[in-house]
Structures are given as structure tokens and as C-alpha cells.
Design a protein around this motif. Structure first.
Motif, PDB file in Angstrom:
ATOM      1  N   TYR A 165       0.655  -1.149   0.014  1.00  0.00           N
ATOM      2  CA  TYR A 165       0.007  -0.199  -0.185  1.00  0.00           C
ATOM      3  C   TYR A 165       0.815   1.308   0.212  1.00  0.00           C
ATOM      4  CZ  TYR A 165      -3.452   3.314   1.645  1.00  0.00           C
ATOM      5  OH  TYR A 165      -4.363   4.453   1.586  1.00  0.00           O
ATOM      6  N   HIS A 168       2.870   3.222  -2.923  1.00  0.00           N
ATOM      7  CA  HIS A 168       2.476   4.090  -4.051  1.00  0.00           C
ATOM      8  C   HIS A 168       2.914   5.421  -3.560  1.00  0.00           C
ATOM      9  CE1 HIS A 168      -0.921   6.672  -5.737  1.00  0.00           C
ATOM     10  NE2 HIS A 168      -0.920   7.298  -4.435  1.00  0.00           N
ATOM     11  N   HIS A 264      -4.268   4.759  -6.577  1.00  0.00           N
ATOM     12  CA  HIS A 264      -3.297   3.671  -5.897  1.00  0.00           C
ATOM     13  C   HIS A 264      -3.318   2.609  -6.997  1.00  0.00           C
ATOM     14  CE1 HIS A 264      -2.679   5.213  -1.798  1.00  0.00           C
ATOM     15  NE2 HIS A 264      -1.957   4.141  -1.684  1.00  0.00           N
TER      16      HIS A 264
END
Length: 342
Positions: A165, A168, A264
Motif C-alpha cells: 500500500y 504508492h 493507487h
């Protein structure tokens, strides 16, 4: 244009450095890398745009072997347009929610897990219906969390989701630095692709504010069953933290309903499509794995619907194809007959 000026125009200081500059550059890069790791270990991993840009500037200074003039030219000529657009994105993203909220009679939603007084107007049912249409009446986020997520217990896949995560926030800039150093021609095309993707994404946030799954699952909004934010919960359980920016901490600049499309998800797809013609099969496999890993992280983590991510893929493809067409058009435009030698 002289040979020296032409070479400076198409090469970064990285490729044009002499033997002494390369030795000094290596030492500076090791020093900056050590400093970065030390600061991250003490204060947390940086996710704020201004914080990351500060580190990029330091790495660029090291890449220029400490040559202040070369570093200044690189920052102004090569990086300032990208910095300006991304900073504008951060500031305007918060304003976008006010524009979209006034365009229609959108429901007023609780927009914070801890503070019920923070609200926002946003579309909430459309992306849910989109996922249900794709998956036979099921919402993948809800299904995955029911089968894989255990409140209060951290699984190995929860831990893996954290770096995926947070990648990004630095991968797109890291690729830009790499291309600047190794392929100036691709760097220019990449920068404008990233700028185009950012601009069209911001425009959509303004026109179509959308609630992410975790927000739809809040009891006050009752659009989905309870949905956890897996990555923040896991990070807190592990005792980790991040360093945001003044922009991101300011309520005036945050936008919790900037879910459609998923930037994302769009960035990994942009990297895959942009790199596909110029990298080897092994690198393509790695980039494809990154696309899949990010999608699973976002959907399982409660951050985005599959619908958000698929729209992000479409935006990434449009940015790559559009910018590629523009550059190819510019390079193949015939010169006027008057420019030839007499």
C-alpha cells in the motif's frame, strides 16, 4: 547548437559525469541512503508529498555529485514542472470534494471512523452496484474481509499489505529518478504521462466524489456491513507510523471521498503499460505482479472497490496512449522546407 549543449540537452548529469564525479556521487548516494533509512527508522516512513520531494532533492544532489549548478539546472528544467503539478494536486484535491458535493443531491456521510462530526457528500451506492454487477451480487471487499480478516489478530498477509500500500507514495517518484539518470528521453515522456494521469484523476474527483468501502461500512452510513481499514489497523498493531505532510494533515486539504478512480491502482498499471515496450519479459512479470498485489491490497484493505480500480486502469491506459501519441506526433512532424541548408 554545439555538441556539448546538445549532449546536455539529451543527457542528465548522471550519464555525463566523469570518473571523479562518479566516485563522489557514489559516496554521496551512500550517505543520503543511510540518512534516509536512519530517519525512517526513528520517525516513521515518509508519505507526505513535501517530505518525499525533500528526499528526492537530496538524492538528486547526490546524483549530480554535489555539483550545485548542475543540481539547480536539473531541478528547474526537469523536475519543477512535475513538483508543481503534484503539489497543486494535493492542494486542489481537498477543494474537489466541495465542487462535486454541490453538483447533485448526494447523501451526507460520516467521513471519519473516529469523529462523527466530520462529514462529506458523496456517491455511495454506484460503486457498490458496480462490484455487485461484476461479481454476481457480491462485494469483493466484504467477502474477502469475512474470509481473511480477523479483528485484533495480524495475519502475514496483513503485514504484506502494508508495504504494498505505502509503495504508492514513492514508487512513481523512484521510477522518475531512475529514468532521469538512465534514459532522459523516457524520463520526459514518463513525467508527462504521470502529470496527465494526475490531472484527469483530479478532475474526476471534483465531478464524482465517491465513498470508499470503509466509509460505506461505517454504522452511520449503513451502506455495507462493517468494513475495516486493514493497512492502518495493521500498522498500529505493529507499532509503526508514517510521516505525513502539513498539507495532508490539514482538514482543508484532505479528501476522504477521492475514491473514483483509484490512483493507487492506476499508478502500477501506468508503470506496466509505459514500461511494456522497453523492458524484458522478467521485468514485465514483476510489474504485472505489482499490479495484482496492489489490487488485492486495496480491495481486501477496504480502500477501494474493484470498480474504482478498473476505472483507474482505463485512466492509466488513456494517459500512456495519449502522451505517447503526442510525443510521437511531435517527433514525426515534418519540418518546413525553409529550414534546410541553402
Amino acid at each position: 547548437m554545439t555538441d556539448t549543449a546538445r549532449r546536455q540537452h539529451v543527457e542528465s548529469p548522471w550519464r555525463s559525469a566523469g570518473p571523479q564525479e562518479r566516485v563522489r556521487r557514489r559516496r554521496l548516494l551512500l550517505a543520503v541512503t543511510g540518512l534516509f533509512l536512519g530517519v525512517a527508522a526513528l520517525f516513521g516512513f515518509p508519505t507526505g508529498r513535501d517530505v518525499l520531494f525533500g528526499w528526492v532533492l537530496l538524492f538528486l544532489f547526490a546524483a549530480c555529485a554535489g555539483d550545485v549548478r548542475a543540481w539547480g539546472r536539473a531541478v528547474v528544467q526537469d523536475w519543477l514542472p512535475l513538483f508543481a503539478v503534484l503539489f497543486a494536486y494535493d492542494f486542489l484535491r481537498g477543494a474537489a470534494k466541495h465542487v462535486g458535493g454541490r453538483l447533485g443531491h448526494l447523501p451526507l456521510l460520516q467521513a471519519d471512523q473516529l469523529d462523527a462530526t466530520i462529514t462529506a457528500r458523496a456517491h455511495v451506492t454506484e460503486p457498490i452496484r458496480g462490484d455487485e454487477l461484476l461479481f454476481g451480487g457480491h462485494v469483493p471487499t466484504v467477502w474477502l474481509q469475512q474470509h481473511l480478516y480477523t479483528p485484533g489478530h495480524v495475519h502475514w498477509w496483513d503485514v504484506l499489505a502494508v508495504p504494498v500500500y505505502f509503495s504508492h507514495f514513492f514508487v512513481s517518484l523512484g521510477v522518475a529518478v531512475l529514468l532521469w539518470a538512465l534514459s532522459y528521453r523516457l524520463f520526459r515522456r514518463y513525467v508527462w504521462t504521470l502529470v496527465a494521469l494526475t490531472v484527469i484523476t483530479l478532475a474526476t474527483y471534483a465531478l464524482f466524489p465517491a465513498a470508499p468501502p470503509w466509509m460505506a461500512g461505517l454504522p452511520a452510513n449503513h451502506a455495507l456491513p462493517d468494513v475495516a481499514r486493514v493497512v492502518p489497523d495493521t500498522l498500529r498493531a505493529l507499532g509503526g507510523h508514517t510521516v505525513n505532510s502539513a498539507v495532508e494533515r490539514g482538514a482543508a486539504y484532505s479528501n476522504r471521498v477521492a475514491a473514483m478512480p483509484s490512483l493507487h491502482g492506476a499508478i502500477p498499471m501506468m508503470l506496466l503499460l509505459f514500461s511494456w515496450p522497453v523492458v524484458r519479459a522478467r521485468t514485465r512479470v514483476v510489474l504485472l505482479a505489482y499490479v495484482v498485489a496492489m489490487m488485492l491490497t486495496l480491495v481486501y484493505g477496504g480502500e477501494h472497490y474493484v470498480t474504482d480500480i478498473l476505472v483507474g486502469y482505463a485512466y492509466a491506459a488513456a494517459a500512456v496512449v495519449g502522451v505517447s501519441w503526442w510525443f510521437d506526433r511531435d517527433s514525426t512532424t515534418p519540418r518546413s522546407e525553409g529550414t534546410g541548408a541553402s
